[in-house]
Design an enzyme around this catalytic site. Structure first.
Site, PDB file in Angstrom:
ATOM      1  N   SER A  38       0.912  -1.231   0.066  1.00 31.97           N
ATOM      2  CA  SER A  38       0.060  -0.055  -0.039  1.00 31.97           C
ATOM      3  C   SER A  38       0.812   1.120   0.008  1.00 31.97           C
ATOM      4  O   SER A  38       1.761   1.506  -0.904  1.00 31.97           O
ATOM      5  CB  SER A  38      -0.878   0.126   1.197  1.00 31.97           C
ATOM      6  OG  SER A  38      -2.210   1.133   1.021  1.00 31.97           O
ATOM      7  N   ASP A 154      -5.729  -3.409  -2.277  1.00 27.45           N
ATOM      8  CA  ASP A 154      -4.879  -3.138  -1.407  1.00 27.45           C
ATOM      9  C   ASP A 154      -4.054  -4.325  -0.858  1.00 27.45           C
ATOM     10  O   ASP A 154      -4.854  -5.432  -0.286  1.00 27.45           O
ATOM     11  CB  ASP A 154      -5.362  -2.111  -0.522  1.00 27.45           C
ATOM     12  CG  ASP A 154      -4.321  -1.672   0.455  1.00 27.45           C
ATOM     13  OD1 ASP A 154      -3.600  -2.195   1.313  1.00 27.45           O
ATOM     14  OD2 ASP A 154      -4.445  -0.410   0.791  1.00 27.45           O
TER      15      ASP A 154
END
Length: 305
Positions: A38, A154
């Site tokens: 991320s 993510d």
């Protein structure tokens, strides 16, 4: 001895990675392998592309007014981020569109999640920006990204602190950064507030937020004929944020227990919320302080004096 740096997920708290990397460099420690999840994938990509100084200057200049320009309202519910503006940011401060992972001077990987199966995906070749896009696609803010016929979101959903990826890429020693060690439930506002009836539709609230450039909270509302005081129930962003925080905290504990790093850095960032990207100076400073707190341990590991 190859040094690996595992940069964890944590949205706006990830600007602390900048302070951590620079503090380690000041100590003479430069990683050979950089893996990120991320926001860790984004900062890590900027570092291995030699753009970290530029990124630091830009994030430290962010204000709420500038930040809100990266949000847009779409009826399609694909997400709240203006992808065109974010693409321009990534090109300028992270990496160029044409840059490839295999051409980097250091080994680099990002972690994403295949949304159809929940499978962990390591991106170790191809476009650097594609690798970053896939890893930062936080559900609710970004749409899923299609890469190699896989829909990716993510990586923090499966591997928030990618220690295992560093080791798989050849790191003998791994320094890991966990941004989620003290955040569960910390950012809720427990005070009471007036609840109004005119903006019950959440998209109406977000639109008002974008137009005013001033209120950095998306507030939930109820349908009442008059204002009344109620307990501060979690709003949309709070609910998304704390749900992700809880999941990532539990997953991180499990993954680190099974594959512990040689050094674990845990910056204290509970005061910085999911979308507080304008608080970069605080996050970066805490990143540096975090390294300072374990400096003796790091020196011992690398036998430095």
């Amino acid at each position: 001895m190859k040094i690996g740096l595992a940069l964890g997920s944590g949205s706006s708290r990830g600007w602390s990675h900048i302070g951590i990397i620079k503090a380690l460099i000041d100590m003479g420690i430069e990683p050979d392998v950089v893996c990120g999840t991320s926001i860790g994938a984004l900062v890590g990509a900027s570092y291995v592309s030699n753009n970290l100084d530029k990124l630091e200057v830009w994030v430290c200049s962010l204000t709420k007014f500038k930040l809100v320009k990266y949000f847009e309202i779409k009826a399609s519910l694909n997400g709240f981020i203006d992808k065109k503006k974010l693409q321009e940011f990534l090109n300028e401060y992270v990496s160029e569109n044409s840059s490839l992972i295999e051409d980097l001077p250091k080994k680099y990987a990002s972690v994403a999640t295949e949304i159809a199966t929940g499978r962990e995906v390591w991106i170790t070749n191809g476009s650097i920006l594609d690798a970053v896009w896939a890893s930062i696609s936080l559900p609710g803010l970004f749409p899923a990204i299609n890469k190699d016929d896989q829909w990716l979101v993510d990586g923090g959903l499966v591997n928030p602190v990618p220690v295992s990826v560093c080791r798989a890429l050849g790191a003998d020693v791994v320094i890991a950064v966990n941004l989620n060690s003290d955040i569960v439930g910390k950012h809720f506002n427990k005070t009471k507030r007036p609840v109004k009836n005119k903006e019950a539709d959440v998209f109406s609230k977000i639109s008002g937020f974008v137009k005013k450039y001033s209120d950095w909270e998306f507030r939930s509302t109820v349908d009442e004929d008059k204002d009344e005081e109620v307990d501060n129930a979690p709003n949309l962003i709070d609910a998304i944020a704390n749900s992700i925080n809880i999941a990532q905290d539990r997953i991180t504990r499990s993954r680190i227990a099974g594959d512990p790093p040689d050094i674990l850095l845990t910056p204290k960032l509970s005061h910085i919320g999911l979308l507080d990207f304008h608080r970069a100076k605080e996050a970066i400073a805490e990143g540096r302080q975090c390294v300072e707190r374990v400096k003796e341990e790091i020196n011992y590991l690398f036998k430095k004096t």
